[in-house]
Design an enzyme around this catalytic site. Structure first.
Site, PDB file in Angstrom:
ATOM      1  N   LYS A  86      29.531  21.832   1.112  1.00 16.05           N
ATOM      2  CA  LYS A  86      29.594  21.874  -0.343  1.00 16.05           C
ATOM      3  C   LYS A  86      28.393  22.675  -0.855  1.00 16.05           C
ATOM      4  CE  LYS A  86      28.038  20.276  -3.835  1.00 16.05           C
ATOM      5  NZ  LYS A  86      28.090  21.497  -4.670  1.00 16.05           N
ATOM      6  N   GLY A 123      17.894  20.332  -1.345  1.00 20.30           N
ATOM      7  CA  GLY A 123      18.039  20.299  -2.799  1.00 20.30           C
ATOM      8  C   GLY A 123      16.968  19.396  -3.370  1.00 20.30           C
ATOM      9  N   SER A 124      17.258  18.830  -4.530  1.00 19.92           N
ATOM     10  CA  SER A 124      16.204  18.053  -5.198  1.00 19.92           C
ATOM     11  C   SER A 124      16.057  16.660  -4.585  1.00 19.92           C
ATOM     12  CB  SER A 124      16.512  17.946  -6.687  1.00 19.92           C
ATOM     13  OG  SER A 124      17.746  17.280  -6.847  1.00 19.92           O
ATOM     14  N   THR A 125      14.876  16.103  -4.796  1.00 19.11           N
ATOM     15  CA  THR A 125      14.549  14.774  -4.260  1.00 19.11           C
ATOM     16  C   THR A 125      15.470  13.706  -4.854  1.00 19.11           C
ATOM     17  OG1 THR A 125      12.279  15.506  -3.990  1.00 19.11           O
ATOM     18  CG2 THR A 125      12.621  13.128  -4.069  1.00 19.11           C
ATOM     19  N   VAL A 133      18.562  13.866  -5.983  1.00 16.78           N
ATOM     20  CA  VAL A 133      19.915  13.872  -5.413  1.00 16.78           C
ATOM     21  C   VAL A 133      19.894  13.354  -3.976  1.00 16.78           C
ATOM     22  CG1 VAL A 133      21.843  15.354  -4.710  1.00 16.78           C
ATOM     23  CG2 VAL A 133      20.760  15.715  -6.926  1.00 16.78           C
ATOM     24  N   GLU A 159      15.790  18.378   3.129  1.00 17.15           N
ATOM     25  CA  GLU A 159      14.585  19.106   2.712  1.00 17.15           C
ATOM     26  C   GLU A 159      14.647  19.159   1.200  1.00 17.15           C
ATOM     27  OE1 GLU A 159      12.435  19.475   4.918  1.00 17.15           O
ATOM     28  OE2 GLU A 159      13.732  19.212   6.663  1.00 17.15           O
ATOM     29  N   CYS A 195      11.215  26.326  -3.251  1.00 22.82           N
ATOM     30  CA  CYS A 195      10.668  24.971  -3.086  1.00 22.82           C
ATOM     31  C   CYS A 195       9.197  25.059  -2.714  1.00 22.82           C
ATOM     32  CB  CYS A 195      11.443  24.247  -2.012  1.00 22.82           C
ATOM     33  SG  CYS A 195      11.687  25.263  -0.575  1.00 22.82           S
ATOM     34  N   GLU A 207       7.547  18.566 -10.332  1.00 15.67           N
ATOM     35  CA  GLU A 207       8.155  19.842  -9.944  1.00 15.67           C
ATOM     36  C   GLU A 207       8.840  20.458 -11.162  1.00 15.67           C
ATOM     37  OE1 GLU A 207      11.740  20.025  -7.393  1.00 15.67           O
ATOM     38  OE2 GLU A 207      10.670  21.505  -6.191  1.00 15.67           O
TER      39      GLU A 207
HETATM   40  P1  NAD Z   1      20.097  20.174  -6.676  1.00 20.58           P
HETATM   41  O1  NAD Z   1      19.581  18.916  -6.099  1.00 20.58           O
HETATM   42  O2  NAD Z   1      20.442  20.205  -8.111  1.00 20.58           O
HETATM   43  O3  NAD Z   1      21.450  20.601  -5.906  1.00 20.58           O
HETATM   44  C1  NAD Z   1      21.491  20.661  -4.499  1.00 20.58           C
HETATM   45  C2  NAD Z   1      22.912  20.375  -4.055  1.00 20.58           C
HETATM   46  O4  NAD Z   1      23.235  19.019  -4.374  1.00 20.58           O
HETATM   47  C3  NAD Z   1      23.949  21.240  -4.755  1.00 20.58           C
HETATM   48  O5  NAD Z   1      24.960  21.584  -3.851  1.00 20.58           O
HETATM   49  C4  NAD Z   1      24.473  20.323  -5.832  1.00 20.58           C
HETATM   50  O6  NAD Z   1      25.785  20.632  -6.258  1.00 20.58           O
HETATM   51  C5  NAD Z   1      24.436  18.985  -5.131  1.00 20.58           C
HETATM   52  N1  NAD Z   1      24.381  17.854  -6.055  1.00 20.58           N
HETATM   53  C6  NAD Z   1      23.879  17.837  -7.308  1.00 20.58           C
HETATM   54  N2  NAD Z   1      24.018  16.597  -7.845  1.00 20.58           N
HETATM   55  C7  NAD Z   1      24.599  15.834  -6.901  1.00 20.58           C
HETATM   56  C8  NAD Z   1      25.012  14.480  -6.855  1.00 20.58           C
HETATM   57  N3  NAD Z   1      24.807  13.658  -7.884  1.00 20.58           N
HETATM   58  N4  NAD Z   1      25.586  14.026  -5.726  1.00 20.58           N
HETATM   59  C9  NAD Z   1      25.777  14.847  -4.681  1.00 20.58           C
HETATM   60  N5  NAD Z   1      25.411  16.148  -4.660  1.00 20.58           N
HETATM   61  C10 NAD Z   1      24.825  16.640  -5.759  1.00 20.58           C
HETATM   62  O7  NAD Z   1      19.060  21.319  -6.292  1.00 20.58           O
HETATM   63  P2  NAD Z   1      19.077  22.865  -6.667  1.00 20.58           P
HETATM   64  O8  NAD Z   1      18.760  23.012  -8.112  1.00 20.58           O
HETATM   65  O9  NAD Z   1      20.293  23.536  -6.130  1.00 20.58           O
HETATM   66  O10 NAD Z   1      17.845  23.379  -5.788  1.00 20.58           O
HETATM   67  C11 NAD Z   1      16.534  23.189  -6.204  1.00 20.58           C
HETATM   68  C12 NAD Z   1      15.889  22.017  -5.506  1.00 20.58           C
HETATM   69  O11 NAD Z   1      15.984  22.177  -4.097  1.00 20.58           O
HETATM   70  C13 NAD Z   1      14.398  21.934  -5.797  1.00 20.58           C
HETATM   71  O12 NAD Z   1      14.037  20.595  -5.954  1.00 20.58           O
HETATM   72  C14 NAD Z   1      13.767  22.529  -4.540  1.00 20.58           C
HETATM   73  O13 NAD Z   1      12.444  22.097  -4.309  1.00 20.58           O
HETATM   74  C15 NAD Z   1      14.710  22.060  -3.486  1.00 20.58           C
HETATM   75  N6  NAD Z   1      14.664  22.909  -2.294  1.00 20.58           N
HETATM   76  C16 NAD Z   1      13.985  22.434  -1.216  1.00 20.58           C
HETATM   77  C17 NAD Z   1      13.883  23.204  -0.073  1.00 20.58           C
HETATM   78  C18 NAD Z   1      13.116  22.711   1.121  1.00 20.58           C
HETATM   79  O14 NAD Z   1      13.242  23.306   2.181  1.00 20.58           O
HETATM   80  N7  NAD Z   1      12.342  21.641   0.988  1.00 20.58           N
HETATM   81  C19 NAD Z   1      14.491  24.457  -0.029  1.00 20.58           C
HETATM   82  C20 NAD Z   1      15.202  24.893  -1.148  1.00 20.58           C
HETATM   83  C21 NAD Z   1      15.280  24.104  -2.270  1.00 20.58           C
END
Ligand code: NAD
Length: 539
Positions: A210, A263-265, A267, A291, A325, A423
């Site tokens: 996804k 993605g974000s912490t 989620v 991550e 990130c 963040e």
């Molecule tokens: P996000 O958490 O909004 O989305 C990430 C994924 O989760 C997407 O596919 C999104 O559709 C899905 N998602 C969103 N809400 C959800 C829910 N309620 N239930 C299930 N899935 C859900 O993050 P983003 O805006 O795409 O990316 C930015 C974030 O990712 C920042 O916090 C960044 O620090 C982090 N990030 C971390 C790394 C790392 O390696 N540590 C790398 C890249 C990005």
């Protein structure tokens, strides 16, 4: 036991895109063609490509009125079918000889670095608003590197075998996990989207992917590349749409066996809770790899050189509009060099041009979407209204054409000010000036200011201070850089990931990550089995 030759991967060279170069004219031509046409992105379920009636528009963040395509929104049935289909091909895929699996992903890497290079790079410029250099190091180089280095790690893992005992041969079989892996990926790196499904698949798993709504434009290119490379249908199925619905179905399936998330912490914690609540319905204890967010720091020691510190701050803070990130967002500067260093940072930041990624003079483009624009603008508004800080550069936002936020520099007297802790995920840095004599105590503040521990940099010409800080900040960052910016990890060179609220630190782009996608079975063969139950000591 089969002897496996270790595959020697090499990093994909970064192209220069200098004026007059072939790669530059390829990108310009491809950009014009893609920007002025539309693509409709289906769900990928087995050999079916399903264009649903429910679609969402794909809009370039730097020009959000220009529709460049649509992506399909999956319903419950689609997701269930995708998992069913994953599981149908599971046996044949995991039984395929490892070298054939490797060949498929190595071919995919070659397609990324040659035939599809301009397309996937331009897709990242249009869909995620990266400038040419940021798109090149992500979509072309990092993605190809992940695919090739993963093959190298697979060969290393398969070669790690126990010793034989007297009259016994021992073999570790690196089985893929039972069931399927659910891969949920962010918008900000095309390479992460591709890697989070490819890494688990390479080890013999089937994957439900996804992608982020805001990476769909390049997700399609990735699926096309995998298909052309010979990946059997159903090994990676792509479903897009409502993340809550899709996750609900995936995480309540008894054969769910692993989450590969970036993605974000917030989620990630939600998904972890769901998995915890469902623990009794699964056959296996699922692997959970995530991550997540960061609040990454650059700490300048009194011995820091001005020019290199300023470059680390500007590149670390503003490249890709601060949406890495690993982006620098809290900066610690000693009083003795603060005037000179801050003037230099401001003077250089003034030279940053911002606009469309197809204008190669632009160092920055737009932030990813309306919500991000609002979130970042709100932080800036908060800073403007606060008595605890001053905005010394930037602070303007304009979303009339694209979601543009100026590179913004805040100075605060409160080391725990909101923008030093949370963040923001945008082009906003906050500077705290400290008393030179207290630099050691300041490291405690660095360590305790935020819940995250992803990346950090220490800038210094003093060897003793570097040794001290490296020890003192041992848990403050999973990737710790000395005399560099805190972003820009290269696969094979700087395995990436952090702990605390930043993730499970399974280090993307390393063998450690691949080990999470196998469940080793020990096969021990006894050549002359004993024929009597009594041991000699009993005589
Ligand atoms: P996000 O958490 O909004 O989305 C990430 C994924 O989760 C997407 O596919 C999104 O559709 C899905 N998602 C969103 N809400 C959800 C829910 N309620 N239930 C299930 N899935 C859900 O993050 P983003 O805006 O795409 O990316 C930015 C974030 O990712 C920042 O916090 C960044 O620090 C982090 N990030 C971390 C790394 C790392 O390696 N540590 C790398 C890249 C990005």
């Amino acid at each position: 036991m089969e002897q496996i030759k270790i595959y020697q991967a090499k990093n994909e060279p970064v192209l220069s895109y200098m004026k007059g170069s072939k790669e530059r004219s390829d990108v310009e031509e491809t950009y014009n063609q893609m920007f002025n046409s539309r693509v409709d992105i289906p769900l990928y379920i087995g050999s079916e490509k399903i264009l649903t009636n429910d679609r969402k528009n794909i809009l370039p963040p730097h020009d959000h009125k220009n529709v460049v395509g649509t992506y399909s929104v999956a319903n419950k049935k689609h997701v269930e079918n995708a998992i069913k289909n994953n599981l149908k091909v599971k046996e044949s895929w995991s039984n395929m000889h490892w070298s054939e699996r490797c060949d498929i992903f190595l071919k995919a890497a070659d397609l990324v670095s040659k035939k599809y290079r301009a397309k996937i790079t331009v897709g990242t410029m249009i869909g995620q608003s990266k400038n040419i250099f940021q798109a090149e190091i992500d979509a072309a180089c990092e993605f190809a590197d992940f695919l090739r280095f993963n093959v190298s790690y697979l060969t290393e893992i398969y070669n790690e075998q126990p010793i034989d005992g007297p009259g016994k041969t021992n073999i570790l079989e690196y089985r893929p996990l039972e069931g399927f892996i659910y891969s949920v990926t962010p918008f900000n790196f095309t390479a992460i989207g591709g890697n989070l499904c490819a890494s688990a698949a390479l080890m013999g798993n089937v994957v439900l992917w996804k992608p982020s709504d805001n990476q769909m434009y390049t997700a399609k290119i990735i699926m096309d590349i995998f298909e052309e490379a010979g990946l059997p249908p159903g090994v990676i199925n792509l479903v897009s749409g409502d993340p809550i619905l899709i996750s609900e179905i995936a995480l309540s399936h008894p054969e769910f066996s692993g989450l590969h998330f970036t993605g974000s912490t917030t989620v990630f914690k939600e998904l972890w809770k769901k998995i915890g609540n469902n623990i009794s319905i699964y056959r296996d204890y699922p692997r959970i790899v995530g991550e997540t967010g960061g609040k990454d720091f650059i700490f300048c020691h009194p011995s820091a050189k001005i020019d290199s510190a300023a470059t680390a701050i500007i590149r670390g803070g503003f490249e890709y509009q601060g949406q890495k990130c690993s982006a620098a967002s809290r900066i610690y500067i000693p009083k003795s060099i603060s005037d000179e260093l801050i003037s230099k940072v401001v003077e250089e930041t003034k030279k940053i041009k911002m606009g469309s990624p197809i204008d190669f003079n632009n160092f920055m483009t737009a932030v990813i979407h309306k919500d991000a624009f609002k979130r970042i603008s709100n932080y800036i508004k908060y800073a403007k209204e606060s008595n605890d800080c001053d905005i010394i550069y930037g602070g303007n936002c304009d979303d009339s054409v694209g979601y543009f936020v100026e590179p913004t520099i805040i100075i605060t007297k409160n080391a725990k000010f909101k923008t030093m802790q949370e963040e923001i995920f945008g082009p906003v840095i906050t500077i705290f000036i400290y008393d030179d004599s207290k630099w050691k105590e300041m490291l405690n503040t660095v360590d305790s200011t935020s819940e995250y521990a992803l990346t950090g940099a220490f800038i210094s010409e003093d060897k003793n201070s570097i040794d001290y800080a490296t020890r003192k900040l041992v848990y403050s960052a999973g990737n710790f850089y000395i005399n560099d910016k805190c972003s820009g990890a290269v696969v094979g060179q700087q395995p990436f990931g952090g702990s605390r609220a930043s993730g499970t630190d399974d280090k993307a782009g390393s063998k450690l990550n691949l080990l999470r996608w196998v469940s080793p079975r020990l096969i021990s063969t006894t050549h002359n089995p004993p024929t009597e139950f009594k041991y000699q000591y009993m005589d």
